[in-house]
Design a protein around this motif. Structure first.
Motif, PDB file in Angstrom:
ATOM      1  N   ARG A   1       3.771  28.744   4.572  1.00 44.05           N
ATOM      2  CA  ARG A   1       4.634  28.806   3.400  1.00 44.05           C
ATOM      3  C   ARG A   1       5.867  29.679   3.567  1.00 44.05           C
ATOM      4  NH1 ARG A   1       3.403  24.634   0.497  1.00 44.05           N
ATOM      5  NH2 ARG A   1       5.179  25.468  -0.647  1.00 44.05           N
ATOM      6  N   LEU A   2       5.913  30.521   4.595  1.00 51.11           N
ATOM      7  CA  LEU A   2       7.030  31.445   4.726  1.00 51.11           C
ATOM      8  C   LEU A   2       7.965  31.019   5.850  1.00 51.11           C
ATOM      9  CD1 LEU A   2       5.153  34.867   4.339  1.00 51.11           C
ATOM     10  CD2 LEU A   2       6.081  33.379   2.544  1.00 51.11           C
ATOM     11  N   GLU A   3       9.200  31.491   5.762  1.00 49.44           N
ATOM     12  CA  GLU A   3      10.189  31.250   6.807  1.00 49.44           C
ATOM     13  C   GLU A   3      10.547  32.581   7.462  1.00 49.44           C
ATOM     14  OE1 GLU A   3      11.371  28.450   7.879  1.00 49.44           O
ATOM     15  OE2 GLU A   3      10.550  27.069   6.370  1.00 49.44           O
ATOM     16  N   PHE A   4      10.399  32.663   8.792  1.00 48.83           N
ATOM     17  CA  PHE A   4      10.777  33.870   9.514  1.00 48.83           C
ATOM     18  C   PHE A   4      11.096  33.496  10.949  1.00 48.83           C
ATOM     19  CE2 PHE A   4       6.173  33.436   9.463  1.00 48.83           C
ATOM     20  CZ  PHE A   4       5.827  33.529  10.796  1.00 48.83           C
ATOM     21  N   PRO A   5      11.916  34.287  11.628  1.00 51.47           N
ATOM     22  CA  PRO A   5      12.328  33.959  13.000  1.00 51.47           C
ATOM     23  C   PRO A   5      11.127  33.843  13.944  1.00 51.47           C
ATOM     24  CG  PRO A   5      13.686  35.720  12.099  1.00 51.47           C
ATOM     25  CD  PRO A   5      12.566  35.516  11.124  1.00 51.47           C
ATOM     26  N   GLY A   6      11.131  32.826  14.757  1.00 48.78           N
ATOM     27  CA  GLY A   6      10.080  32.639  15.750  1.00 48.78           C
ATOM     28  C   GLY A   6       8.785  32.102  15.192  1.00 48.78           C
ATOM     29  N   ARG A   7       8.832  31.543  13.966  1.00 48.69           N
ATOM     30  CA  ARG A   7       7.595  31.090  13.333  1.00 48.69           C
ATOM     31  C   ARG A   7       6.902  29.997  14.142  1.00 48.69           C
ATOM     32  NH1 ARG A   7       7.293  27.605   7.831  1.00 48.69           N
ATOM     33  NH2 ARG A   7       8.359  26.185   9.275  1.00 48.69           N
ATOM     34  N   LYS A   8       7.645  28.972  14.559  1.00 52.83           N
ATOM     35  CA  LYS A   8       7.032  27.869  15.295  1.00 52.83           C
ATOM     36  C   LYS A   8       6.484  28.331  16.649  1.00 52.83           C
ATOM     37  CE  LYS A   8       9.408  23.911  13.261  1.00 52.83           C
ATOM     38  NZ  LYS A   8      10.241  22.709  13.521  1.00 52.83           N
ATOM     39  N   PHE A   9       7.262  29.178  17.321  1.00 50.15           N
ATOM     40  CA  PHE A   9       6.800  29.657  18.623  1.00 50.15           C
ATOM     41  C   PHE A   9       5.518  30.466  18.487  1.00 50.15           C
ATOM     42  CE2 PHE A   9       6.643  33.201  21.661  1.00 50.15           C
ATOM     43  CZ  PHE A   9       6.525  32.493  22.844  1.00 50.15           C
ATOM     44  N   LEU A  10       5.482  31.371  17.514  1.00 51.59           N
ATOM     45  CA  LEU A  10       4.281  32.192  17.314  1.00 51.59           C
ATOM     46  C   LEU A  10       3.090  31.338  16.893  1.00 51.59           C
ATOM     47  CD1 LEU A  10       5.827  35.293  15.487  1.00 51.59           C
ATOM     48  CD2 LEU A  10       5.016  35.166  17.847  1.00 51.59           C
TER      49      LEU A  10
END
Length: 283
Positions: free
Chosen positions: A103-112
């Motif tokens: 539900r949240l947007e933050f840098p590197g989300r997909k990679f993590l």
């Protein structure tokens, strides 16, 4: 289409499939039936007849004999304690992580996220030796912590599943909550978590069963007989120095190891079906 309107060859195929499934079901259930029957059959009568579906001269003596030789009730408590704490630990870590990825947007989300998912392909047996060395170095050997703490971080599947469950929720609910001034934690606890209860129940059962059946790691880090779990303690029945195996007490202890997880599965069956029936389609 009713069974009467089916062509003859289709009816025959269906009948054959049902017969095969019935045979497989009987073959699957029979060991459990034999275990239950043997648990309540006097030990000296178990070998008298190879196959029986009902205990002859039903008795609870096998449980008494098992308890007099080994602390099986302490093993049962240890299994419940460690499995419950491992399950709670996994939920505490996986629920917020799944919510953040879903539900949240933050840098590197997909990679993590894919890094977490990649841990699912890592063979846990490869981590046994370094984890064992770490447990010994921190002087946690032969403690409940040695059984619980190293088992909690394996949450790749749980994070993935919770992420999909949270992503399936309607965004309008969170938008309305934000308009009412709800912060992230309030949205998480009051909106997100109550709407994924079936997923939580299903994964709790899966986690509990997995923790209950931990054997190799328990044999390595639990030495004191009073700290063993049922899964690891049952092995003590085979350590008889050439003495005759007491099948009755062994089956009674095995029944104790199966009954709680089977009861838990039956109680949570509705939640498991509700959680696993919908597809996990990526949005």
């Amino acid at each position: 289409m009713s069974a009467q309107s089916l062509p003859a060859h289709l009816s025959l195929e269906r009948a054959i499939i049902h017969v095969v499934l019935l045979c497989l079901s009987v073959a699957t259930v029979f060991p459990l039936v034999w275990m239950v029957t043997s648990a309540f059959t006097p030990n000296e009568l178990i070998a008298a007849k190879a196959i029986r579906l009902w205990p002859e001269q039903p008795t609870l003596s096998n449980f008494t004999i098992a308890a007099s030789r080994h602390p099986i009730w302490m093993w049962l408590w240890n299994s419940i304690l460690t499995s419950t704490l491992i399950t709670l630990g996994k939920l505490v870590l996986a629920l917020p992580a799944g919510y953040a990825f879903g539900r949240l947007e933050f840098p590197g989300r997909k990679f993590l996220f894919w890094l977490v998912v990649a841990t699912m392909s890592f063979p846990t047996v490869l981590a046994i030796i370094p984890t064992y060395i770490a447990v010994v170095k921190v002087q946690a050997f032969d403690t409940y912590g040695a059984m619980i703490v190293p088992s909690v971080p394996y949450i790749g599947f749980y994070v993935f599943y919770f992420r999909q469950a949270f992503r399936s929720l309607q965004g309008s609910m969170f938008e309305a909550a934000r308009m009412d001034g709800a912060g992230l934690w309030r949205q998480f606890w009051e909106i997100a978590v109550p709407n994924v209860i079936p997923a939580i129940a299903a994964l709790s059962v899966i986690s509990f069963m997995g923790a209950w059946n931990i054997y190799l790691w328990g044999q390595l880090v639990l030495e004191d007989s009073f700290r063993k779990t049922l899964t690891t303690g049952i092995a003590a029945f085979a350590d008889l120095d050439g003495a005759e195996v007491l099948w009755g007490p062994l089956m009674a202890t095995s029944l104790l190891s199966v009954a709680p997880v089977l009861a838990l599965f039956l109680l949570a069956q509705r939640f498991i079906v509700d959680a696993l029936a919908p597809g996990l389609d990526e949005k």
